[in-house]
Design a protein around this motif. Structure first.
Motif, PDB file in Angstrom:
ATOM      1  N   SER A 448      92.624  80.817 -62.955  1.00  0.00           N
ATOM      2  CA  SER A 448      92.220  80.437 -64.647  1.00  0.00           C
ATOM      3  C   SER A 448      93.065  81.473 -65.302  1.00  0.00           C
ATOM      4  N   LEU A 449      93.596  80.975 -66.588  1.00  0.00           N
ATOM      5  CA  LEU A 449      94.294  81.967 -67.428  1.00  0.00           C
ATOM      6  C   LEU A 449      93.201  83.209 -67.723  1.00  0.00           C
ATOM      7  N   PRO A 450      92.059  83.068 -68.035  1.00  0.00           N
ATOM      8  CA  PRO A 450      91.042  84.199 -68.290  1.00  0.00           C
ATOM      9  C   PRO A 450      91.397  84.966 -66.932  1.00  0.00           C
ATOM     10  N   GLU A 451      90.986  84.654 -66.008  1.00  0.00           N
ATOM     11  CA  GLU A 451      90.955  85.413 -64.896  1.00  0.00           C
ATOM     12  C   GLU A 451      92.436  86.315 -64.705  1.00  0.00           C
ATOM     13  N   GLN A 452      93.547  85.424 -64.748  1.00  0.00           N
ATOM     14  CA  GLN A 452      94.759  86.187 -64.674  1.00  0.00           C
ATOM     15  C   GLN A 452      94.802  87.219 -65.833  1.00  0.00           C
ATOM     16  N   GLN A 453      94.394  86.958 -67.014  1.00  0.00           N
ATOM     17  CA  GLN A 453      94.253  88.040 -68.372  1.00  0.00           C
ATOM     18  C   GLN A 453      93.419  89.266 -67.908  1.00  0.00           C
ATOM     19  N   ALA A 454      92.529  88.838 -67.152  1.00  0.00           N
ATOM     20  CA  ALA A 454      91.823  89.957 -66.899  1.00  0.00           C
ATOM     21  C   ALA A 454      92.381  90.926 -65.879  1.00  0.00           C
ATOM     22  N   ALA A 455      92.911  90.290 -64.814  1.00  0.00           N
ATOM     23  CA  ALA A 455      93.740  91.173 -63.829  1.00  0.00           C
ATOM     24  C   ALA A 455      94.906  91.918 -64.260  1.00  0.00           C
ATOM     25  N   ASP A 460      95.970  95.219 -62.058  1.00  0.00           N
ATOM     26  CA  ASP A 460      96.163  94.577 -60.761  1.00  0.00           C
ATOM     27  C   ASP A 460      97.291  93.375 -60.457  1.00  0.00           C
ATOM     28  N   TRP A 461      97.467  92.727 -61.537  1.00  0.00           N
ATOM     29  CA  TRP A 461      98.388  91.662 -61.583  1.00  0.00           C
ATOM     30  C   TRP A 461      99.997  92.346 -61.577  1.00  0.00           C
ATOM     31  N   GLN A 462     100.104  93.292 -62.342  1.00  0.00           N
ATOM     32  CA  GLN A 462     101.259  94.023 -62.355  1.00  0.00           C
ATOM     33  C   GLN A 462     101.596  94.801 -61.065  1.00  0.00           C
TER      34      GLN A 462
END
Length: 840
Positions: A448-455, A460-462
């Motif tokens: 989900s978008l909130p999970e991506q924003q948290a990552a 971690d996403w970067q």
């Protein structure tokens, strides 16, 4: 006293067993008092739960038994229920006063929430076609767009616009494309609430069980019914208990647990069951909520209808965190209500004041156990969830990969992204993040978008982007074979998603494996199937400890409860065998049925089912025998006709091709009024409703099998086709009409299940098992038997007459209650809804 009840049950069992079950070992007939005074505090044996072996395990650790156990009073008479049954009890309507629901019951169900996704528009067209104009309870409905979010074609964008406009007009909560996968939204937004029931028109609604919410899939007609009336029907499935023991070692995840379960118990042990996971508080603390969501999600692939975790301390801590988080952020979507309306501490206070739990002594259809401490990282595949292999074995084979995927509702939350990022961070050793291996494409999409924003906030996403991962919008995408990054012919992929059926993620000539996020990341880094090295095999490890039976690591109280329950069940079975040893009806069958008629007329019988006016009390006809297991929906109604609307709308034409892919001669052999009887798992495969309507078009009012595919069962009742499961009849027919040269394999699931080539219509249902049927060169595929089948609906029993001079025997079957009769009598669920909204 409880001990007295145990003693009487065991004594009756021993008496009946010694008379009629000589195979039971003599040591089973020990004095009950010996057991009651010599039993361990915890039973750690992993042997099967045969009564004799269980009693053998008791005479140890006497000093640990509670001193007051024998003096404790027996509980007041109750109807013990499983957690599943308790939740269904809350959401069932029209129950008789004092009625406690149990497995096998049909109920009228009003779930707390119903979610639809990209299929919302087909559901809307059904909704409008039945004459509905306003959703019954707008707070009950959730709509999300998540499947084909990468598709920017005019056709798909038009459909998405239609769904959004419909949602706005109806005033229901709506989440647009890119906001997240529907199941993740249901969990993180608090729609899937512990102790409630939520359904979705998607097979992975099982995932809600990870947070103690009973989630199960429904078909589109059910969703339209819920939109219009707030209700549909459900038959409570058999319930299986899976007991976890030990604790997960470092480097082993919830994904490894469910992958191992699918591979270790791969003979349909939990097919069409509701599963309840349990264990000691210490054991369950080793399973964080994200791991539970992954396990519950993939109970679908294990063949189950739901996978439910308890409302325990681990879940309570997670819920408190989410409630605090919800209070800190703004509205999640301009077309949805506030998260804090659902996720708030006041609501949690109410939940924790009286959380639902399974009752002591609740009855389970079967029990399995798995020692988590003996588990190692596992992978599933290639191309089958029923093949699970330890990571160490596959690492030795140096299997190169072409694509890696961290996508889907199964394993793409912030914790999963962090685990994958850690692989690259550790490999950096304080330097720059290493790149993924040459020739490998690594795709990532958050749940989900909130999970991506948290990552992203955690970095971690970067990290994954720096390593060369390719981001995709939050949605299902390659998990269901849509959008960027599909497998090409000859390629090998490894994914943290939930299904790897042949052709699901791309070419049927590719191979797909499933694993945990960290193994996916490590494989992308090394260019071959590899792990991050976090798991260390303990000394003396001899394999995974698992098995069937419920006595593994039980406390003495639980062991005693189970022993009593098992003994009473065995007594009941033995008494039934005594009443009808051969299974054939006695000469007094007619007199007995006449007595029951008289009892009903005098109002003295409580065991007879109420028959609605106009509904047949009996259904009878000649048995037409199709000796095959796993007859899938394509065999019943070929796919080439499914999308020919003109053909499928003409019953006369449908009748000519019914069962065509099973036997081209069926249409000329079967006659109107016949009873179609086939083997096990009849109607597996896709969710096409024509599989049911084609049989009705042929004039066949009733189908009998050893077992049905669940989606076929729902479509049958929804379209007014009756069905009865009579496993004994299948055995008798196979004895009387042996199929020479047949490939029939008995109950479904004895061979590996793989996805048929190009079976794209099965994306939202478990794949069909391999069909088994006689060789047409050796034996007719469809046989007129001369046997007569009669279903006595009022008595919930069937009567079989084996030909003119053959035996007659009876068999009890499940009740067809008035609420289901009502749907069938009105011509199916759509017509039932029409009647409901017109009279409302």
């Amino acid at each position: 006293m409880a001990t007295l009840r145990a003693g009487r049950s065991l004594q009756r069992l021993i008496r009946l067993s010694c008379q009629h079950r000589p195979v039971i070992a003599a040591r089973s007939c020990i004095p009950v008092a010996t057991y009651l005074h010599h039993r361990p505090r915890h039973i750690t044996t992993s042997r099967p739960n045969e009564l004799a072996q269980t009693i053998d395990a008791f005479p140890s650790q006497l000093e640990n038994a509670p001193p007051d156990l024998l003096n404790r009073p027996a509980p007041a008479p109750t109807t013990p229920q499983t957690l599943t049954e308790k939740i269904v009890q809350r959401y069932s309507q029209g129950l008789a006063e004092g009625k406690f629901v149990k497995a096998g019951d049909y109920v009228t169900l009003s779930p707390q929430h119903c979610m639809t996704h990209d299929n919302s528009w087909p559901v809307a067209t059904k909704f409008m076609a039945i004459g509905a104009s306003k959703i019954h309870d707008r707070k009950q409905i959730v709509m999300t767009l998540d499947h084909d979010v990468q598709n920017k074609s005019d056709k798909n964008l038009k459909k998405y616009s239609q769904i959004e406009n419909f949602a706005k007009t109806q005033g229901v909560d709506f989440y647009p494309a890119g906001r997240g996968i529907g199941h993740q939204i249901m969990v993180e937004e608090g729609y899937a609430w512990p102790g409630t029931m939520a359904v979705a028109s998607d097979s992975h609604s099982n995932m809600y069980g990870g947070v103690g919410c009973l989630g199960t899939p429904v078909v589109r007609t059910d969703a339209a019914s819920i939109w219009a009336t707030g209700r549909t029907w459900w038959q409570i499935p058999p319930i299986a208990k899976v007991t976890f023991t030990g604790a997960l070692p470092d480097g082993v995840t919830g994904k490894d647990v469910i992958v191992a379960l699918c591979g270790l118990f791969n003979n349909d042990e939990v097919l069409n069951h509701a599963i309840e996971f349990t264990g000691t508080a210490e054991t369950m603390r080793s399973l964080p909520v994200d791991d539970r969501l992954a396990i519950a999600n993939m109970t679908t692939e294990w063949g189950a209808l739901s996978g439910l975790f308890p409302i325990d301390d681990m879940l309570k801590g997670w819920l408190r965190y989410k409630a605090t988080e919800a209070s800190m952020y703004k509205q999640p979507s301009p077309t949805a209500s506030l998260t804090s309306d659902r996720f708030n501490h006041r609501r949690l206070d109410d939940l924790f004041a009286s959380p639902l739990t399974a009752d002591k002594g609740a009855t389970y259809a079967k029990e399995l156990y798995l020692d988590l401490s003996t588990l190692t990282p596992h992978l599933s595949g290639p191309n089958s969830v029923k093949v699970a292999t330890p990571l160490s074995d596959l690492e030795e084979q140096n299997i190169p990969i072409n694509k890696a995927y961290l996508v889907s509702c199964t394993n793409s939350r912030r914790s999963d992204i962090a685990a994958a990022a850690k692989v690259f961070k550790d490999a950096a050793n304080g330097g720059s993040v290493p790149k993924i291996a040459g020739g490998v494409n690594f795709y990532i999409a958050a749940a989900s978008l909130p999970e991506q924003q948290a990552a992203e906030e955690q970095g971690d996403w970067q990290t994954l982007l720096d390593a060369g991962a390719q981001p995709l919008p939050s949605g299902c995408g390659p998990c269901i074979g849509l959008g960027t990054g599909l497998l090409e012919p000859g390629e090998v992929g490894i994914s943290a998603s939930n299904r790897n059926f042949k052709g699901r993620m791309g070419s049927t000539e590719a191979k797909a494996y499933l694993s945990s996020p960290e193994v996916v990341a490590a494989s992308a880094l090394h260019g071959k199937i590899a792990g991050p090295g976090w798991y260390k095999k303990p000394e003396g490890w001899e394999g995974v400890v698992k098995g069937e039976g419920g006595y593994a690591s039980f406390s003495i109280e639980d062991a005693l409860d189970k022993l009593v329950s098992d003994a009473e069940a065995a007594v009941k079975e033995a008494e039934q065998r005594l009443e009808n040893t051969s299974g054939m009806a006695s000469e007094s069958t007619a007199e007995k049925m006449a007595d029951e008629d008289a009892a009903q007329e005098s109002g003295t019988s409580e065991s007879l089912t109420e028959i609605l006016p106009g509904f047949p009390e009996k259904v009878t006809g000649e048995i037409v025998w199709c000796n095959a297991d796993n007859v899938n929906t394509d065999a019943i109604y070929p796919g080439k006709y499914t999308y020919d609307d003109a053909f499928s709308s003409d019953p006369a034409k449908m009748a000519t091709v019914t069962m065509e892919n099973y036997d081209k001669q069926f249409s000329s052999i079967a006659k109107e009024g016949d009873i179609l009887v086939s083997g096990f798992n009849f109607g597996c495969g896709s969710s096409r409703e024509q599989a049911a309507t084609a049989i009705l078009a042929k004039g066949i009012p009733l189908v009998v099998s050893g077992s049905f595919g669940n989606i076929f069962s729902r479509n049958s009742i929804n379209n007014a086709l009756m069905g009865v499961e009579v496993p004994k009849l299948i055995s008798r027919l196979r004895e009387a009409f042996p199929a020479e040269g047949a490939a029939a394999i008995g109950p479904a699931g004895k061979e590996a299940i793989t996805e048929p080539d190009q079976n794209a219509q099965s994306l939202d249902s478990p794949p069909p098992a391999p069909e088994s049927k006689p060789d047409p060169a050796e034996k007719a595929l469809t046989l007129r038997t001369g046997w007569t089948f009669t279903w006595d609906v009022r008595r919930s029993q069937v009567v079989i007459k084996e030909g003119e001079s053959g035996d007659t025997w009876t068999q009890k079957v499940g009740e067809l209650p008035p609420n289901v009769q009502d749907i069938i009598a009105r011509g199916g669920l759509e017509k039932w809804v029409q009647k409901e909204i017109s009279s409302g």
